[in-house]
Scaffold this motif. Structure first.
Motif, PDB file in Angstrom:
ATOM      1  N   SER A 166       0.848  -1.193   0.000  1.00 58.05           N
ATOM      2  CA  SER A 166       0.000   0.000   0.000  1.00 58.05           C
ATOM      3  C   SER A 166       0.883   1.242   0.000  1.00 58.05           C
ATOM      4  CB  SER A 166      -0.939  -0.005   1.217  1.00 58.05           C
ATOM      5  OG  SER A 166      -1.861   1.061   1.143  1.00 58.05           O
ATOM      6  N   PRO A 167       1.503   1.546  -1.140  1.00 54.49           N
ATOM      7  CA  PRO A 167       2.466   2.650  -1.201  1.00 54.49           C
ATOM      8  C   PRO A 167       1.886   3.999  -0.809  1.00 54.49           C
ATOM      9  CG  PRO A 167       2.547   1.297  -3.197  1.00 54.49           C
ATOM     10  CD  PRO A 167       1.350   0.851  -2.434  1.00 54.49           C
ATOM     11  N   SER A 168       0.584   4.159  -0.943  1.00 49.12           N
ATOM     12  CA  SER A 168      -0.024   5.451  -0.614  1.00 49.12           C
ATOM     13  C   SER A 168      -0.264   5.613   0.891  1.00 49.12           C
ATOM     14  CB  SER A 168      -1.354   5.609  -1.358  1.00 49.12           C
ATOM     15  OG  SER A 168      -2.282   4.607  -0.959  1.00 49.12           O
ATOM     16  N   THR A 169      -0.098   4.541   1.650  1.00 51.50           N
ATOM     17  CA  THR A 169      -0.301   4.605   3.100  1.00 51.50           C
ATOM     18  C   THR A 169       0.920   5.220   3.775  1.00 51.50           C
ATOM     19  OG1 THR A 169      -1.725   2.641   3.112  1.00 51.50           O
ATOM     20  CG2 THR A 169      -0.699   3.259   5.189  1.00 51.50           C
ATOM     21  N   HIS A 170       0.688   6.203   4.619  1.00 48.02           N
ATOM     22  CA  HIS A 170       1.773   6.815   5.396  1.00 48.02           C
ATOM     23  C   HIS A 170       1.879   6.083   6.729  1.00 48.02           C
ATOM     24  CE1 HIS A 170       2.238  10.178   2.612  1.00 48.02           C
ATOM     25  NE2 HIS A 170       0.918  10.271   2.578  1.00 48.02           N
TER      26      HIS A 170
END
Length: 244
Positions: free
Chosen positions: A139-143
């Motif tokens: 989930s690359p968009s998860t910070h």
């Protein structure tokens, strides 16, 4: 002859540079029996809840489990994924389901139970880096926000297996801070605000030396609030008026 020489150069370049695709991060397999009844009750509940996206997840052990996060922030998009007694292996065991939800942010606090079970600081850090790598891959968009392990206080005479680990807690926190940029997560220092001048959990924040009271959760909220809502850590000051 020139043709074969060209192929030879290409082959040498491939060997020198190595594979262009990095190895896929895989989660370790753990037996169900490794985790207690309450753990499986909570995981069962999490799996049964509606699939929502772009949530803010608080992930961890009893210290996270004890927080009423959506009420503290008055935000229904904030979800509690704490499980009392959880360890880093427990987070790895249930990480796939959580990451599949594609949360906007994850606030992770884990590790004090690992150290209390004589899991080494190095092994704990390996697991935490694996968590960071897996979140980034799936989930690359998860910070991901990795919060420091909180200090403990032995003066209450409880949780001796936890309160003897002051030095290891500081060591793990130092490593978590140093690895943040390389691993692509944001390090959140809770330790400094919760510790007294001797490095103990401030007595005003606990009644057993490990877990937190209401005042402590309000402080925690204050510390992470800018991270939750992408605010400046130190807001710009307005210029002073020339005349009142």
């Amino acid at each position: 002859m020139k043709k074969y020489f060209f192929y030879f150069l290409v082959l040498c370049l491939v060997v020198a540079t190595g594979p262009v695709v990095s190895a896929q991060v895989k989660l370790p397999a753990y037996p169900d029996s490794l985790f207690p009844t309450y753990y499986h009750q909570r995981v069962s509940l999490f799996n049964a809840l509606p699939l929502t996206k772009d949530d803010i997840i608080f992930l961890g052990n009893s210290i996270t489990d004890g927080g009423e996060w959506s009420e503290l922030f008055n935000d229904i998009n904030i979800k509690n994924r704490g499980i009392s007694g959880d360890i880093s292996a427990g987070v790895l065991y249930r990480l796939k389901e959580l990451v599949n939800r594609k949360p906007a942010k994850i606030f992770l606090l884990i590790g004090t139970n690992d150290l209390a079970r004589a899991i080494s600081a190095d092994s704990l850090l390996v697991n935490m880096m694996l968590i960071a790598d897996y979140v980034k891959q799936e989930s690359p968009s998860t910070h991901l926000y990795v919060q420091s392990i909180l200090p403990v206080n032995k003066s209450f005479g409880k949780f001796g297996g936890h309160t003897k680990n002051d030095e290891q807690i500081r060591l793990v926190n130092k490593q978590l801070k140093e690895k943040a940029i390389k691993k692509g997560y944001i390090y959140v220092d809770l330790y400094t605000s919760f510790a007294d001048e001797k490095g103990n959990l401030k007595e005003q924040f606990t009644n057993d030396g490990l877990h937190l009271n209401g005042e402590a959760y309000l402080l925690w909220k204050h510390i992470v609030f800018p991270n939750l809502y992408d605010l400046q850590q130190k807001p710009s000051l307005l210029p002073l008026p020339q005349r009142l």
